[in-house]
Write an enzyme that holds these catalytic residues in place. Structure first.
Site, PDB file in Angstrom:
ATOM      1  N   TYR A   1       0.775  -1.089   0.060  1.00 42.61           N
ATOM      2  CA  TYR A   1      -0.086  -0.059  -0.080  1.00 42.61           C
ATOM      3  C   TYR A   1       0.928   1.131  -0.041  1.00 42.61           C
ATOM      4  O   TYR A   1       0.670   2.274  -0.884  1.00 42.61           O
ATOM      5  CB  TYR A   1      -0.868   0.229   1.381  1.00 42.61           C
TER       6      TYR A   1
ATOM      7  N   HIS B   1       1.859   4.369  -2.903  1.00 41.76           N
ATOM      8  CA  HIS B   1       1.508   5.728  -2.905  1.00 41.76           C
ATOM      9  C   HIS B   1       2.788   6.585  -2.931  1.00 41.76           C
ATOM     10  O   HIS B   1       2.690   7.890  -2.656  1.00 41.76           O
ATOM     11  CB  HIS B   1       0.799   6.003  -1.527  1.00 41.76           C
TER      12      HIS B   1
ATOM     13  N   TYR C   1      -3.567  16.625   1.637  1.00 38.38           N
ATOM     14  CA  TYR C   1      -4.136  15.245   1.669  1.00 38.38           C
ATOM     15  C   TYR C   1      -3.180  14.272   2.210  1.00 38.38           C
ATOM     16  O   TYR C   1      -2.135  14.431   1.872  1.00 38.38           O
ATOM     17  CB  TYR C   1      -4.707  14.780  -0.063  1.00 38.38           C
TER      18      TYR C   1
ATOM     19  N   TRP D   1      -7.468   3.814 -10.582  1.00 36.18           N
ATOM     20  CA  TRP D   1      -6.677   3.861  -9.470  1.00 36.18           C
ATOM     21  C   TRP D   1      -7.174   2.824  -8.441  1.00 36.18           C
ATOM     22  O   TRP D   1      -6.825   1.975  -7.692  1.00 36.18           O
ATOM     23  CB  TRP D   1      -6.413   5.287  -8.622  1.00 36.18           C
ATOM     24  N   TRP D   2      -8.625   3.033  -8.127  1.00 33.64           N
ATOM     25  CA  TRP D   2      -9.507   2.087  -7.335  1.00 33.64           C
ATOM     26  C   TRP D   2      -9.095   0.655  -7.777  1.00 33.64           C
ATOM     27  O   TRP D   2      -9.114  -0.235  -6.984  1.00 33.64           O
ATOM     28  CB  TRP D   2     -10.995   2.587  -7.213  1.00 33.64           C
TER      29      TRP D   2
END
EC number: 5.1.3.32
Length: 104
Positions: free
Chosen positions: A18, A22, A41, A76-77
């Site tokens: 993960y 990113h 963000y 992306w999802w």
């Protein structure tokens, strides 16, 4: 600005993956987020509980919600669905948090 916070989960065996995905996020996704009024963000990981805590400042709810319908967000999802619980549309399972304190 509107401050938002929400929680998601990451699979217990996918913490490193993960984070790798990113670091950095796709430049096209970053551009879409910024062009839709997202600022500051951040996503934090609670390693022991496999929880992701996210905060973001947005310019409007409508612009923020419009991100979901972009092609890059949909891709992306789909890219992330194997490392975290996802809804049938591939969006991450998440819960919005209510702000109870803010110190400016």
């Amino acid at each position: 600005m509107i401050r938002k916070a929400f929680v998601m989960q990451v699979n217990a065996d996918a913490h490193e993956e993960y984070q790798r995905r990113h670091n950095p996020i796709w430049p096209e996704l970053e551009a879409v987020l910024k062009s839709h009024g997202a600022h500051h963000y951040a996503i934090y990981l609670d390693v022991e509980r496999n929880l992701l805590f996210a905060t973001v400042e947005i310019e409007s709810e409508a612009r923020w919600n419009a991100v979901a319908s972009t092609d890059i967000c949909q891709r992306w999802w789909k890219h992330m669905r194997d490392v975290m619980p996802a809804n049938p549309d591939n969006s991450p399972v998440s819960a919005e948090l209510k702000e109870v304190f803010w110190l400016a």
